[in-house]
Write a protein that holds these residues in place. Structure first.
Motif, mmCIF file in Angstrom:
data_model
loop_
_atom_site.group_PDB
_atom_site.id
_atom_site.type_symbol
_atom_site.label_atom_id
_atom_site.label_comp_id
_atom_site.label_asym_id
_atom_site.label_seq_id
_atom_site.Cartn_x
_atom_site.Cartn_y
_atom_site.Cartn_z
ATOM 1 N N LEU A 1007 35.269 -5.156 35.622
ATOM 2 C CA LEU A 1007 34.198 -4.713 34.585
ATOM 3 C C LEU A 1007 34.439 -5.200 33.037
ATOM 4 C CD1 LEU A 1007 32.036 -2.454 34.912
ATOM 5 C CD2 LEU A 1007 33.569 -1.064 33.496
ATOM 6 N N ALA A 1008 35.657 -5.433 32.752
ATOM 7 C CA ALA A 1008 35.957 -6.171 31.373
ATOM 8 C C ALA A 1008 35.580 -7.291 31.546
ATOM 9 C CB ALA A 1008 37.272 -5.738 30.904
ATOM 10 N N THR A 1009 36.242 -8.185 32.213
ATOM 11 C CA THR A 1009 36.316 -9.691 32.262
ATOM 12 C C THR A 1009 35.785 -10.134 33.747
ATOM 13 O OG1 THR A 1009 38.447 -9.698 32.851
ATOM 14 C CG2 THR A 1009 37.796 -10.300 30.537
ATOM 15 N N PRO A 1010 34.481 -10.235 34.044
ATOM 16 C CA PRO A 1010 33.897 -10.497 35.315
ATOM 17 C C PRO A 1010 34.585 -11.712 36.029
ATOM 18 C CG PRO A 1010 32.139 -9.926 34.098
ATOM 19 C CD PRO A 1010 33.196 -10.005 32.976
ATOM 20 N N ILE A 1011 35.026 -12.741 35.186
ATOM 21 C CA ILE A 1011 35.831 -14.058 35.604
ATOM 22 C C ILE A 1011 36.839 -13.566 36.398
ATOM 23 C CG2 ILE A 1011 37.025 -14.380 33.508
ATOM 24 C CD1 ILE A 1011 36.570 -17.236 33.848
ATOM 25 N N PHE A 1012 37.459 -12.289 36.308
ATOM 26 C CA PHE A 1012 38.634 -12.155 36.870
ATOM 27 C C PHE A 1012 38.565 -11.929 38.510
ATOM 28 C CE2 PHE A 1012 41.756 -8.983 38.485
ATOM 29 C CZ PHE A 1012 43.006 -9.429 37.862
ATOM 30 N N THR A 1013 37.292 -11.784 38.906
ATOM 31 C CA THR A 1013 36.876 -11.789 40.477
ATOM 32 C C THR A 1013 37.634 -12.927 41.004
ATOM 33 O OG1 THR A 1013 34.742 -12.409 39.711
ATOM 34 C CG2 THR A 1013 35.222 -10.019 40.323
ATOM 35 N N ALA A 1014 37.325 -14.093 40.404
ATOM 36 C CA ALA A 1014 37.896 -15.357 40.925
ATOM 37 C C ALA A 1014 39.223 -15.333 41.444
ATOM 38 C CB ALA A 1014 37.465 -16.708 39.888
ATOM 39 N N VAL A 1015 40.050 -14.531 40.439
ATOM 40 C CA VAL A 1015 41.704 -14.696 40.770
ATOM 41 C C VAL A 1015 42.017 -13.501 41.904
ATOM 42 C CG1 VAL A 1015 43.748 -14.247 39.657
ATOM 43 C CG2 VAL A 1015 41.714 -14.961 38.176
ATOM 44 N N ILE A 1016 41.220 -12.377 42.042
ATOM 45 C CA ILE A 1016 41.222 -11.443 42.838
ATOM 46 C C ILE A 1016 41.615 -12.155 44.302
ATOM 47 C CG2 ILE A 1016 40.595 -9.515 44.158
ATOM 48 C CD1 ILE A 1016 39.344 -8.684 41.640
ATOM 49 N N VAL A 1017 40.630 -12.900 44.846
ATOM 50 C CA VAL A 1017 40.660 -13.335 46.294
ATOM 51 C C VAL A 1017 41.843 -13.958 46.428
ATOM 52 C CG1 VAL A 1017 39.596 -14.741 48.052
ATOM 53 C CG2 VAL A 1017 38.208 -13.540 46.205
ATOM 54 N N PRO A 1018 42.430 -15.014 45.828
ATOM 55 C CA PRO A 1018 43.690 -15.675 46.054
ATOM 56 C C PRO A 1018 44.925 -14.693 45.970
ATOM 57 C CG PRO A 1018 42.981 -16.652 44.160
ATOM 58 C CD PRO A 1018 41.740 -15.943 44.712
ATOM 59 N N MET A 1019 44.922 -14.142 44.881
ATOM 60 C CA MET A 1019 45.824 -13.205 44.909
ATOM 61 C C MET A 1019 45.859 -12.084 45.936
ATOM 62 S SD MET A 1019 46.151 -12.459 40.727
ATOM 63 C CE MET A 1019 47.701 -11.354 40.957
ATOM 64 N N ALA A 1020 44.839 -11.492 46.525
ATOM 65 C CA ALA A 1020 44.791 -10.693 47.624
ATOM 66 C C ALA A 1020 45.266 -11.246 48.915
ATOM 67 C CB ALA A 1020 43.482 -10.095 47.804
ATOM 68 N N ILE A 1021 45.032 -12.781 48.993
ATOM 69 C CA ILE A 1021 45.534 -13.241 50.169
ATOM 70 C C ILE A 1021 46.940 -13.368 50.236
ATOM 71 C CG2 ILE A 1021 45.587 -15.589 51.631
ATOM 72 C CD1 ILE A 1021 42.738 -15.887 50.518
ATOM 73 N N VAL A 1022 47.578 -13.938 48.992
ATOM 74 C CA VAL A 1022 48.959 -13.926 48.893
ATOM 75 C C VAL A 1022 49.766 -12.373 49.224
ATOM 76 C CG1 VAL A 1022 50.835 -14.242 47.378
ATOM 77 C CG2 VAL A 1022 48.897 -15.722 47.181
ATOM 78 N N TYR A 1023 48.979 -11.365 48.611
ATOM 79 C CA TYR A 1023 49.515 -10.113 48.492
ATOM 80 C C TYR A 1023 49.498 -9.659 49.890
ATOM 81 C CZ TYR A 1023 49.488 -4.974 48.331
ATOM 82 O OH TYR A 1023 49.454 -3.737 48.572
ATOM 83 N N TYR A 1024 48.159 -10.066 50.860
ATOM 84 C CA TYR A 1024 48.317 -9.721 52.202
ATOM 85 C C TYR A 1024 49.489 -10.256 53.235
ATOM 86 C CZ TYR A 1024 46.798 -9.383 56.907
ATOM 87 O OH TYR A 1024 46.761 -8.935 58.354
ATOM 88 N N PHE A 1025 49.785 -11.573 52.837
ATOM 89 C CA PHE A 1025 50.666 -12.252 53.651
ATOM 90 C C PHE A 1025 52.329 -11.652 53.266
ATOM 91 C CE2 PHE A 1025 47.442 -15.364 54.562
ATOM 92 C CZ PHE A 1025 47.723 -15.256 56.061
ATOM 93 N N VAL A 1026 52.678 -11.388 51.940
ATOM 94 C CA VAL A 1026 53.859 -11.003 51.614
ATOM 95 C C VAL A 1026 53.899 -9.716 52.163
ATOM 96 C CG1 VAL A 1026 55.050 -10.055 49.498
ATOM 97 C CG2 VAL A 1026 53.882 -11.952 49.323
ATOM 98 N N GLN A 1027 52.901 -8.741 52.239
ATOM 99 C CA GLN A 1027 52.839 -7.364 52.748
ATOM 100 C C GLN A 1027 53.337 -7.460 54.118
ATOM 101 O OE1 GLN A 1027 50.164 -5.332 54.091
ATOM 102 N NE2 GLN A 1027 50.705 -3.212 53.198
ATOM 103 N N ARG A 1028 52.523 -8.389 55.122
ATOM 104 C CA ARG A 1028 52.702 -8.240 56.214
ATOM 105 C C ARG A 1028 53.804 -8.866 56.632
ATOM 106 N NH1 ARG A 1028 50.269 -5.070 58.089
ATOM 107 N NH2 ARG A 1028 51.949 -5.129 59.534
ATOM 108 N N PHE A 1029 54.616 -9.874 56.158
ATOM 109 C CA PHE A 1029 55.863 -10.467 56.348
ATOM 110 C C PHE A 1029 56.965 -9.236 56.267
ATOM 111 C CE2 PHE A 1029 54.728 -14.711 55.431
ATOM 112 C CZ PHE A 1029 55.488 -15.460 56.391
#
Length: 1441
Positions: A1007-1029
């Motif tokens: 909401l504050a910095t809409p550009i942040f949405t660009a970072v969310i996707v790659p971080m979510a992917i990394v997060y998902y893999f770390v978590q599954r591992f």
């Protein structure tokens, strides 16, 4: 060319001393690896490329630095079992980060033609390559990353676990713990002594004088009584040494405690740097004149501080979890060791179930509390620091917030005290429930025979309901504290801000003040939320502490009770002994003197003190006066054989070395040779728990063989010959015990009921009511015409009938034949394919891979969808309220700009405060309702899952209990149900809150910095893999932990039941070692689990730190278009996300880990059941009226794929007939009786009782109308009345009359509680004879027309035998009686004898006809047994037994 170049170097030099210290230790070379060579090559390239672009001074420094790095790499890498250095990895990471800015400058210079691009090109990519390579440790075997990757590729198994370090092994931990425990206990004992010896104060006397006459006497008396009660309670609590366990733990593990404290302190201090950086960041966005680089510097600093914080926090956690593991280990081992030496008094206070609880639940509590023990000082420290910083921001108005907090403390204290009470109550119910569950598992066969399952199920359910009631109260209290603590931050910030803006019109809340305060309040939220949790955990632990202190400080057996002089073999002088303090003595003024090498028989009626005499000689009884001396080592054979879950050979060797010749002679002498031929793996066959796959006689012979093999000096034999056939008994006496046996030169004390052996012993001791009435030789005592000759007159006649048979030894093959007759093992069920069949008990099955979604669904279904949906909804709205409140605050801070240099309108101020407060309170109420609904749901789930488990376990077929160790089933009822009750609801709640928290944070930043949405996707992917591992590994490690825990409890249960044997042989050390090895196996899976948690946390926190970094970076980039309020909001939220992210994965993993308990409970709740207990086809109430039994082409197999064990049996048994059933091993005798009770179902044919096909009836309808007296007398803990009539169908008069018939009326009348007398676990406070008579009373009470006897008089003396036989002959004369005979002479006056062979009836006629048929099976058996062919059956031999 700024400070950035020096940052990584400074870090490296700081770490250098540690690397050099490693170098100085003794070097051990490890082989070169490709990875190692690769690192060295890239290092050289990097150095070259760096030298090209550096100034002179930096170049030199870098060369030196590279040399240091090379040396360190060389030293640390070339060592076996060494992982890559964390500090080097951090150094390269910093190099990469700092080189980004440097590289940017170089590129700019290159583009401006200042430098040639060729020189700059390789520098950053090479750095990146090095950093990537450094991510991988060389020695993957000991690297957690490789463990995690391996766990992701395939489910981990025990073999993948790392070996334990010496310092982490159970033995080392225990040694340290015990040394300190001994000292602390000594101090505690002396404190207790002083306390008890304190002279009474005079106030008591003055009290009497001070009572004014005018006062109401009644009131005073009432108060006096209350005080008395309290005093008694206090006394009972304080009559054992206390307050020594915590100091012991602290002193044992002080090193780890101090280390972790240091890391925690640094981390706490660092956490206050972030709000200050946030403050600078907000002022930077407000001040448009400041340089852009300051913004970037703040962003990098935020990242660095957060990163360091993560590193210190993980180091702290690592040490704390290891500490918890060590504390649990030390306590488990101490409890086990104590159980081996505990006296009868102390042992009586805790049943086996309670001691298992001490090892499982109470030790685990200590484990949990030590994980967070530092929060005791860290929380107050954080609170103080936060308040100090808030004072700087907001001045004295902080005191308003502080006051609010202080007011919450007493409420919290009250909640904690209440919770403690509930906790104590809960543990009591848990113990009670586990005691009955243990009983059920130990006597499951009897429950099935008698159709008593529903009564015991009701008992367990009644206790469970009480337990759940207490749990519900506890959960509601927790909800109140949750409400208070979710309101706390909102109320505190509201009070502070409201006072701040109200105090003076000049005080306007701006973004800098508000969000610095908010992030400080967020820091404050953690200690405030943790304190109540910590207090309640501490409360639960104090309960556990008391229980552990009471048990561990209990009295030990008096090791000096038996002295070891060399004067005489065995002597007892004027000995008076009781089972425990303050009870009637069982032996009075007994004096014995036994010379070496003599054989002494001890005889007497049931309850005369024979077993007590043996126990006294073993030092197991409480000595009131007298002394005992035994020369040399002791071997002991108890009345009821104790068999371990190990191979037959291990049971005989019992830890001694194998000497083949001696072993074979012992096996031969104890007549075990023929049994070995029948067992699937000979002496390597695994014997089940409690010797489940051996017959009573075989168990006793194995127990005797163990004693003989041990080659001790003194043998104490407690009636070992009662459980075997008379001929086998004769063989054992002649080959082992008697004057010509293997033990002829040893001192032997033999308790016996067999009169036939008495002429061959050197001396006879006659006991009457615990007093030695006569001592002398056989002939001397007969001549003296005392109690002994009277005893012989009464019971000697039967023996004299077989006197001829006693004189000569029968040929050995006859004995083999008899042994085959006696062997009726459960494992005669074995199939031919079971030749590998040494393993009876399979390894515990373990689910692998992801927990199926259906398991979650099942748990949610058990909770009820209504509860789940509503609680989620409440939590969701609460989260919306949190976001709303923060957005409102952000908007509020904009007022400082709007009303700059003007008066702040009061109505706007009031509105701001009002809405802010309302949203805060709303959060609290929403969480409160959500938590209450979740608590109700989880209690409903606990009820459903436990009920399903219990009712299913009671309905599974008998074969399941024969092949499953009770420890496994107990583990389901103890550990897994505990997880379902307490752990899952907590993980579930935290998981929902964390998930919503993370989503809320991301929403605010976007909401504050809409550009942040660009970072969310790659971080979510990394997060998902770390978590599954991670989750794959963690879950499997948790499963391994559960599975490796069961053997600890199984081994412990086995030890407790065989304590007297272990002590007698002096094998305590060996069992302690075995216990240590079992715990070590468990630790091997706990340790990697802790490490994998740190592996995950480090990676996740790095992700969280990047969220902070990007939130700050984007705020700097778009500072012109952003309001300072939103910047503050997004960064303060981002600072919070690290912890929330971490908790989310932790909770996901913990939820998945804990849900495994539901999976395990479900596994046992879905085992296939036997037939239904009651069907629509009910028999008449008086069925069976006549007792006719008909078998029609009856065939049976154990499992569909196995051979038949009964091959088409057809016969008719008329009403009131007395049938004897004989046959050799595996002939199908027991199978036939099991078929009558439908323990095994028919594969063809049918059994008719009074014309009704039993397969059409419900099992309870069938079993409740038949009666069996089994071979082993099984009793349950509870009252005597409950043991006879659990459904309370009979009146007291009926029970007294059957007790009279069973010759127990006088005994029970003499008990203080009469029928309400408490029977201890397994009926241990009654003699075996009395237990057998109680089983007879049970049978009499059922009044059924069909009675089945499994040679029930094996363990009883002649007198009791005579009583039982007469009673059965008289009381069951109108019944159909089937007797499985182990001794032929007991069935000689049956109406008919059925001879079975290989599952077929080969002969079925009256004994006289069969004895005259010289070609028949029965004739040859009778001849072997020394019964003369053709003679009519002797009249005085019982019709049944």
């Amino acid at each position: 060319r700024t400070v950035l170049v020096w940052l990584p170097l400074a870090f490296l030099w700081l770490c250098a001393p540690w690397h050099f210290a490693t170098l100085c230790r003794k070097p051990a070379k490890a082989p070169l690896s490709k990875l190692y060579i690769c690192k060295q090559v890239t290092l050289i390239i990097q150095q070259q490329s760096f030298e090209n672009i550096s100034s002179e001074i930096v170049q030199r420094t870098t060369s030196t630095e590279t040399m240091v790095v090379m040396l360190c790499q060389e030293c640390v890498r070339r060592r076996p079992r060494c992982v890559d250095s964390g500090s080097l990895f951090v150094f390269w990471l910093l190099q990469v980060l700092c080189a980004v800015f440097q590289f940017q400058t170089l590129l700019r210079d290159a583009l401006n033609k200042v430098l040639t691009p060729a020189l700059t090109a390789p520098h950053l990519p090479v750095l990146r390559i090095i950093a990537c390579i450094c991510c991988f440790g060389q020695n993957d075997q000991y690297d957690s990353t490789f463990m995690v990757i391996k766990g992701f590729k395939r489910p981990l198994v025990q073999e993948d676990m790392w070996d334990l370090n010496e310092k982490d092994s159970t033995q080392t931990i225990c040694q340290e713990f015990e040394d300190i425990m001994t000292k602390e206990l000594k101090k505690a004992h002396s404190r207790l002594q002083k306390k008890q010896n304190k002279p009474k104060t005079k106030t008591d006397h003055q009290n009497g004088l001070a009572k004014g006459v005018s006062q109401d006497v009644l009131v005073m008396e009432e108060m006096g009584k209350k005080k008395e009660k309290k005093k008694k309670k206090k006394d009972s609590e304080s009559n054992y040494p206390n307050s020594w366990l915590v100091p012991t733990i602290a002193k044992t593990f002080k090193g780890v405690l101090l280390e972790s404290a240091l890391f925690k302190l640094i981390q706490d201090l660092l956490s206050f740097a972030s709000p200050q950086l946030l403050k600078l960041m907000i002022s930077f966005t407000q001040d448009t004149t400041s340089h852009a680089w300051t913004g970037y510097l703040y962003a990098v600093l935020l990242l660095v501080v957060a990163f360091l914080q993560s590193v210190f926090l993980q180091q702290y956690f690592q040490r704390c979890f290891i500490l918890g593991m060590k504390v649990r280990t030390a306590l488990m081992a101490a409890v086990y060791k104590k159980a081996l030496v505990v006296s009868n008094d102390s042992r009586k206070e805790s049943t086996a179930g309670e001691i298992v609880n001490l090892m499982s639940a109470d030790a685990q509590r200590f484990n949990d509390v030590t994980n967070f023990i530092h929060l005791l000082w860290s929380c107050p420290l954080q609170i103080i620091l936060a308040i100090a910083f808030l004072w700087i921001e907001l001045g004295p108005s902080v005191l308003a917030g502080l006051l609010t907090m202080v007011l919450l403390v007493p409420i919290n204290g009250w909640l904690a005290t209440k919770s403690r009470g509930f906790q104590v109550e809960n543990m009591k119910f848990k113990d009670k429930r586990m005691k009955i569950v243990n009983d059920i598992l130990n006597g499951i066969k009897v429950l099935k025979y008698y159709a008593w399952e529903s009564s015991f199920e009701a008992q367990v359910q009644e206790i469970r309901e009480k337990e759940l009631k207490v749990m519900r109260k506890f959960a509601y209290l927790s909800s109140v504290s949750t409400f208070i603590f979710s309101c706390a931050p909102a109320i505190v910030s509201l009070a502070t801000f409201a006072v701040f803006v109200s105090v003076s019109p000049d005080n306007i809340l701006d973004a800098e003040k508000a969000f610095t305060s908010i992030s400080l309040f967020n820091i404050l939220r953690f200690p405030l939320a943790m304190l109540p949790q910590l207090i309640s955990t501490m409360v639960q632990t104090t309960v556990s502490k008391k229980r552990l202190e009471k048990f561990l400080s209990g009295d030990d057996l008096d090791t000096m009770a038996v002295t070891r002089d060399d004067s005489v073999a065995v002597s007892m002088t004027d000995g008076t002994y009781a089972w425990e303090r303050g009870t009637e003595p069982v032996l009075k003024n007994v004096s014995l003197d036994i010379k070496p090498g003599r054989l002494v028989a001890v005889v007497g009626a049931v309850g005369s003190g024979k077993t007590s005499l043996i126990s006294a000689l073993l030092g197991e009884l409480h000595s009131l006066k007298g002394r005992i001396n035994i020369k040399g080592s002791v071997a002991y054979v108890p009345q009821q054989a104790w068999i371990q879950n190990a191979t037959l050979k291990d049971n005989i060797l019992f830890g001694s070395n194998l000497y083949e010749e001696r072993y074979l002679s012992v096996v031969d002498a104890c007549a075990l040779g023929p049994d070995l031929d029948l067992l699937p793996g000979r002496d390597h066959t695994e014997i089940g728990e409690k010797g489940i796959n051996l017959s009573g006689g075989q168990k006793q012979r194995v127990s005797l063989a163990r004693a003989v093999y041990s080659s001790a000096d003194v043998y104490l034999l407690d009636d070992p010959l009662s459980a075997v056939d008379s001929h086998v008994g004769k063989h054992l006496f002649e080959r082992v015990i008697g004057p010509k046996g293997l033990l002829k030169d040893k001192t032997r004390i033999l308790v016996t009921h067999g009169i036939g052996f008495l002429p061959y012993v050197d001396e006879i001791v006659v006991l009457v009511n615990g007093v030695v009435s006569e001592v002398g030789s056989y002939d001397g005592l007969r001549a003296s015409k005392g109690a002994f000759s009277e005893f012989l007159e009464t019971y000697g006649k039967e023996e004299s009938n077989n006197a001829d048979a006693r004189k000569g030894l029968s040929p050995i093959q006859h004995l083999h034949f008899l042994l085959r007759l006696e062997y009726y093992s459960v494992r005669s069920k074995k199939d031919s394919g079971d030749k590998k069949g040494q393993r009876l008990i399979e390894k515990e099955a373990m689910e692998t891979g992801r927990v199926k979604f259906s398991v979650y669904l099942q748990y949610l279904r058990s909770m009820g969808w209504c509860f789940v949906t509503w609680s989620f909804l409440f939590y969701f709205i609460q989260n919306v309220a949190v976001i709303g409140q923060n957005l409102w605050l952000s908007d509020w801070t904009e007022d400082s700009v709007k009303y700059f240099n003007t008066t702040y309108p009061t109505h706007i101020r009031d509105m701001r405060i009002g809405v802010f407060g309302a949203l805060g309170l709303a959060q609290g109420f929403l969480v409160f309702f959500g938590t209450i609904l979740l608590a109700d749901g989880s209690i409903s789930a606990s009820r459903t899952l436990h009920t399903n488990l219990l009712s299913n376990i009671l309905k599974v077929p008998m074969v399941f209990f024969d092949t499953t160790p009770s420890g496994r089933i107990v583990n389901r009822f103890a550990k897994d149900i505990f997880t379902v009750d307490e752990m899952i609801p907590m993980s579930f709640r935290s998981w929902i809150l964390c998930l919503l928290g993370v989503l809320g944070t991301l929403f605010i930043i976007c909401l504050a910095t809409p550009i942040f949405t660009a970072v969310i996707v790659p971080m979510a992917i990394v997060y998902y893999f770390v978590q599954r591992f991670y989750v794959a590994t963690s879950r499997q490690l948790r499963r391994l932990d559960s599975v490796s825990r069961s053997p600890i409890y199984s081994h412990f249960g086995e030890t407790v039941s065989g304590l007297s044997v272990i002590r007698a042989y002096g094998h305590q050390k060996r069992f302690l070692k075995q216990n240590e090895d079992t715990i070590d196996q468990n630790l091997k899976s706990v340790y990697p689990w802790i490490v994998s948690n740190r592996w995950l946390a480090m990676r996740l926190e790095s992700l969280g730190n990047l969220v902070v970094f990007f939130a700050a970076l984007f705020a700097v980039i778009s500072r012109d278009s952003l309001k300072s309020g939103l910047v503050g909001l997004s960064i303060s939220y981002a600072l919070n996300v690290t912890q929330t992210l971490n908790w989310l994965v932790r909770m996901t993993s913990e939820l998945e880990t804990n849900i495994v308990a539901v999976e395990r409970v479900r596994e046992y709740a879905e085992i296939e059941n036997e037939a239904p207990w009651i069907t629509s086809n009910r028999p008449p109430d008086d069925w069976p009226t006549a007792g006719n039994i008909g078998l029609d082409n009856y065939k049976v197999r154990y499992r569909p794929e196995l051979e038949l064990i009964l091959h088409g049996i057809t016969c008719d048994i008329a009403s009131t007939e007395k049938i004897g059933i004989v046959g050799r091993t595996g002939a199908g005798k027991s199978s036939l009786t099991n078929c009558l009770f439908r323990i095994i179902e028919a594969s063809e044919g049918r059994i008719l009782i009074d014309g009704i096909d039993i397969s059409t009836l419900g099992l309870h309808d069938l079993r409740s109308r038949l009666t069996i007296i089994p071979q082993d007398p099984v009793l349950f803990s509870g009252t005597l009345r409950m043991n006879l009539d659990p459904f309370e169908k009979s009146s007291d008069e009926e029970i007294w009359s059957v007790l009279e018939l069973a010759h127990l009326k006088d005994y029970v009348r003499g008990l203080p509680a009469g029928l309400q007398h408490e029977v201890s676990e397994g009926g241990e406070n009654l003699s075996v004879g009395q237990r057998q008579l109680l089983c007879l009373a049970r049978a009499l009470l059922r009044k059924s027309r069909i009675l089945i006897l499994d040679e029930a008089t094996a363990a009883v003396d002649l007198e009791t035998d005579d009583l039982i036989q007469n009673t059965i002959r008289r009381e069951f004369s109108h019944c159909t009686v089937l007797t499985i005979a182990h001794r032929l002479n007991t069935i000689l006056d049956s109406s008919r004898v059925m001879v079975l062979d290989s599952g077929k009836i080969v002969e079925f006629d009256s004994p006289s006809v069969l004895l005259n048929n010289q070609q028949g099976h029965f004739y040859s058996m009778a001849k072997d047994a020394g019964i003369r062919g053709g003679t009519s059956a002797p009249k005085n031999i019982s019709s049944v037994l």
